[in-house]
Design a protein around this motif. Sequence first.
Motif, PDB file in Angstrom:
ATOM      1  N   ASP A  33     -45.473  14.066 -23.635  1.00  0.00           N
ATOM      2  CA  ASP A  33     -46.617  13.965 -22.734  1.00  0.00           C
ATOM      3  C   ASP A  33     -46.294  12.863 -21.723  1.00  0.00           C
ATOM      4  O   ASP A  33     -46.148  11.702 -22.091  1.00  0.00           O
ATOM      5  CB  ASP A  33     -47.885  13.636 -23.516  1.00  0.00           C
ATOM      6  N   ASP A  34     -46.137  13.269 -20.467  1.00  0.00           N
ATOM      7  CA  ASP A  34     -45.743  12.314 -19.437  1.00  0.00           C
ATOM      8  C   ASP A  34     -46.748  12.384 -18.288  1.00  0.00           C
ATOM      9  O   ASP A  34     -46.541  13.114 -17.310  1.00  0.00           O
ATOM     10  CB  ASP A  34     -44.325  12.632 -18.946  1.00  0.00           C
ATOM     11  N   PRO A  35     -47.863  11.644 -18.387  1.00  0.00           N
ATOM     12  CA  PRO A  35     -48.884  11.699 -17.337  1.00  0.00           C
ATOM     13  C   PRO A  35     -48.354  11.331 -15.953  1.00  0.00           C
ATOM     14  O   PRO A  35     -48.835  11.861 -14.945  1.00  0.00           O
ATOM     15  CB  PRO A  35     -49.929  10.688 -17.820  1.00  0.00           C
ATOM     16  N   PHE A  72     -42.767  21.420 -17.344  1.00  0.00           N
ATOM     17  CA  PHE A  72     -43.886  21.332 -18.282  1.00  0.00           C
ATOM     18  C   PHE A  72     -43.588  22.060 -19.590  1.00  0.00           C
ATOM     19  O   PHE A  72     -43.976  21.597 -20.664  1.00  0.00           O
ATOM     20  CB  PHE A  72     -45.161  21.902 -17.651  1.00  0.00           C
ATOM     21  N   MET A  82     -41.398  19.854 -21.626  1.00  0.00           N
ATOM     22  CA  MET A  82     -42.208  18.815 -22.253  1.00  0.00           C
ATOM     23  C   MET A  82     -42.899  19.357 -23.502  1.00  0.00           C
ATOM     24  O   MET A  82     -42.928  18.706 -24.552  1.00  0.00           O
ATOM     25  CB  MET A  82     -43.273  18.309 -21.275  1.00  0.00           C
ATOM     26  N   ALA A  83     -43.481  20.545 -23.372  1.00  0.00           N
ATOM     27  CA  ALA A  83     -44.203  21.136 -24.496  1.00  0.00           C
ATOM     28  C   ALA A  83     -43.276  21.386 -25.673  1.00  0.00           C
ATOM     29  O   ALA A  83     -43.633  21.133 -26.834  1.00  0.00           O
ATOM     30  CB  ALA A  83     -44.871  22.436 -24.064  1.00  0.00           C
TER      31      ALA A  83
END
Length: 260
Positions: free
Chosen positions: A223-225, A214, A217-218
């Motif tokens: 953004d990978d739901p 995470f 990603m940040a």
Amino acid sequence: MPSEPGLLLETSGRTATVTISNPAKRNAMTTAMWRALPPLLERLAADPQVRSVVLTGAGGTFCAGADIGSLRAFAEGSADDDPQAAAVEAEEALAAFPKPTLASIRGFCVGGGCQLAAACDLRFAAPGARFGVTPARLGIVYPASSTRRLASLVGPSAAKYLLYSAELVDAERALRTGLVDEVLADDELDRRVEEFTGILAGRSLLTQAAAKEFTAMAADGADDPERVGEWSRTARAAGDAEEGVAAFLERRAPRFTWSG
């Protein structure tokens, strides 16, 4: 300590220590050393007994960068293997390692050495450590992925300072900019690294692995739901949360079982 350049591996408890060793050149990374790191990390990732990896350098120096001989050989056409491509591959393998990684830094952490340290999750340093990102001394374009990682770690302004000037900074400045997480007295560094990796081994690997993905990603603005959903499903099935709450209520150390 072996005189030939290489990566040395030692495992103690739940921690694997990878030591950069090239004593004749202040632990500069040869192309062969860059190439050796990804498969070594792959083996450690698959070992359930290993909960964290410490990257360090032999003989009081972390790493003085890429071996200039390897760079020259490629530039002159006498070697086919691109050392910069090998360095990026090693850096990406280290950044993607699914368990916590920590750089333990004494002496020079320069060029490719700083590139590797930045790819670790955390960096602990002795007061005498010196840091630099030095491609501007050689007219080399620093890789885009490495630049992004450095900027996300220290911020755009500090990254530009390091990249534009190729100046070395001391451990205290590195601490202020976020390049380093802790600065310890030289005789306390090894003890603190051992203590901290012991703390990590007692925590939930599930939490750590998800947090690592995470935060990556940040840093990339991603953004990978789908991945978030996968982690939520994994957490429900793993049982770590139930164990953590039970241990807290029973005032005992948790026994987390998720191993990846």
